[in-house]
Design a protein around this motif. Sequence first.
Motif, PDB file in Angstrom:
ATOM      1  N   LEU A 129      -5.847  -1.163  -0.902  1.00 48.93           N
ATOM      2  CA  LEU A 129      -5.108  -1.028  -2.164  1.00 48.93           C
ATOM      3  C   LEU A 129      -6.021  -0.401  -3.221  1.00 48.93           C
ATOM      4  O   LEU A 129      -6.643  -1.083  -4.053  1.00 48.93           O
ATOM      5  CB  LEU A 129      -4.585  -2.391  -2.612  1.00 48.93           C
ATOM      6  N   ALA A 142       1.553  -3.124  -8.244  1.00 45.80           N
ATOM      7  CA  ALA A 142       0.215  -3.412  -8.783  1.00 45.80           C
ATOM      8  C   ALA A 142       0.194  -4.647  -9.670  1.00 45.80           C
ATOM      9  O   ALA A 142      -0.698  -5.501  -9.536  1.00 45.80           O
ATOM     10  CB  ALA A 142      -0.313  -2.196  -9.538  1.00 45.80           C
ATOM     11  N   GLU A 188       2.420   1.100  -4.114  1.00 50.30           N
ATOM     12  CA  GLU A 188       1.302   0.373  -4.723  1.00 50.30           C
ATOM     13  C   GLU A 188       1.410   0.341  -6.242  1.00 50.30           C
ATOM     14  O   GLU A 188       1.089  -0.665  -6.876  1.00 50.30           O
ATOM     15  CB  GLU A 188      -0.024   1.014  -4.314  1.00 50.30           C
ATOM     16  N   ARG A 212       0.824  -1.208   0.000  1.00 41.95           N
ATOM     17  CA  ARG A 212       0.000   0.000   0.000  1.00 41.95           C
ATOM     18  C   ARG A 212       0.863   1.265   0.000  1.00 41.95           C
ATOM     19  O   ARG A 212       2.018   1.250   0.400  1.00 41.95           O
ATOM     20  CB  ARG A 212      -0.914   0.002   1.233  1.00 41.95           C
TER      21      ARG A 212
END
Length: 616
Positions: free
Chosen positions: A159, A112, A108, A104
């Motif tokens: 997230l 991802a 992120e 996070r």
Amino acid sequence: MSVLDPEAIVPEQILTSVCTGLVVIDRCSNIVRLVHYTAQEYFECHRELLFSNAQANIAAVCITYLSFGIFGNGYCYNIRELNLLLQENPLLDYAASHWGHHARGETEETSAEAVLQFLRKESNVACARQVLTYRRSQRFSASFPEDSFGLHLLSFFGLKKVMRRQLQHGARVNSKDMYHRSPLAVASKNGHDGVVRLLLAQPGIDVNLKDTDRRTPLLLAAKNGHDVVVGLFLARRDVKVNLWDLDGRTPLSFAAGNGYAAVVKLFLERQDVKVNLWDYYSDDRTPLSFAAGNGHAAVVKLFLEREDIEVNSKDIKGRTPLLFAAENGHTAVVELLLERHEIEVNSKGWLGRTPLSLAVKNRHEAVVRLLLGREDAEVNSSDITGRTSLSFAAGHGYTSVVRLLLERAEVKINLWDSGNRTPLLFAAKNGHEEVVRLLLEREDIEVNSRDQDDRTPLSFAAGNGHAAVVGLLLKRGDIEVNSKGRLGRTPLSLAAKNGHDQVVKLFLERADVEVNSMDLYSRTPLSFAAENGRDGVVRLLLEHHDIDVNTIGQLGRTPLSLAAKNGHDEVVKLLLARADIEVKSVDLYSRTPLSYAAENRCDEVVRLLLVRMIST
């Protein structure tokens, strides 16, 4: 990699070597740590410079580990299987519980793609989800709706960027997990306002979807004090702010009870919020009641600014916010409530106790002072057992509180409870010398008050060995030294029975004490002391000029017979030293002291008796 290669694990010696002495491995705990706290301070100060990719690296390690083939079988079907999996794979617990925290924030974007790849492995995600749920709630479950894994995990860890990409591919925003919680509920509970904002913008989102406990996303956010998330919900017209959960609690009730003033303030700005809505499964308590009972003064102040607030609302047991605050000693809350002119100072709960009596009972002196500052406070109010505030204070030995109560002119110091026990009796029974002294200074004190068993304050103090209290009571000229209880036992008899030497000595200094007084079973102080082996008391009694050493009880047993029967050789020795002792006394069963001692194999007592019998 899809498996952990044991051969690739770096040996401990190399780990410590490449760290040039800055890292050590504690052999006792097997913990890796920095060699000194100054090294830790240095690295913390230069964290971003030295370890700019640390979070992304840790996230990648956790995700890679969770993607291993060994975790591709999905969730376990029993708790034994799950515990074995955790035991054999030590990193699984941490990786499943924290991978999203590392992914996070600023990392992120870089994490991802790895997260999305991991989410495509449904079986591995199922395993990680089960471990996370088990570790957080300590409740095992093998029932997970398959479409709940992805969005719920992203909502739990917050997230937002990854979730946006999932939503673009048609993920179901109202999917439910095993607790029937939607991704919105999970994000709200954990305070991830970015995810909540993203989900609220989705068409078809159900903002009032309830879980198995009938808790809405708004309630979960309010319960955990996430004011930003609560603000997002309250900005919507379609959100229902007064819904009860399975326990009958509302979002406002939880926020007030937990002391989240910022959240409460947001709710109070809504015109449709019901501030006096009671919680029907929580004893009909209002939000104000919860806030007052838990001592949240800032929240109470917000409620009291409302004109429609019911300050005297009562729960199912008749308890008001003031009563809860007083009972728990929340001085600031009590002070706020007393400022309201309509406050009921003497309201009673289901046991008939007022705020004052509960504050006294729990020794909240500051609260007692506040309540006694009110002229309308009833100091003589009694509960269903007849106990008054003074009775509680005296019984618990709260000297300062007793002094405060005695300053009130209308206080009645001799009020009985349901057992005919007065404040003085309670104080004497529990040995509270200073309280007894304060009460005895009153001219109207009844020093010989009797309870339902005809026992006096002196009787209780003597029986419990409170010598200082006995001394104070014996100084009273009107004291009944030889008062008898329901069983006919005097204070001296009770003190002797329980072996309280100092108390017995105080009584024997009195000329009016009846040293041979008998109870209903013809038992004397000496027979009680002899039977129970109180040699110190026996010695004191035998020194008294009026003592009768051969008194006969209901079954014809003398003090010597009782002492011999129970093998108290020291007491027997003291009694046999008396010239007037009857060694061969016979009881109603034709048993002698020697007979009892022989039967019970009290060898020393038998020897003492035989020596005395032979010598006479």
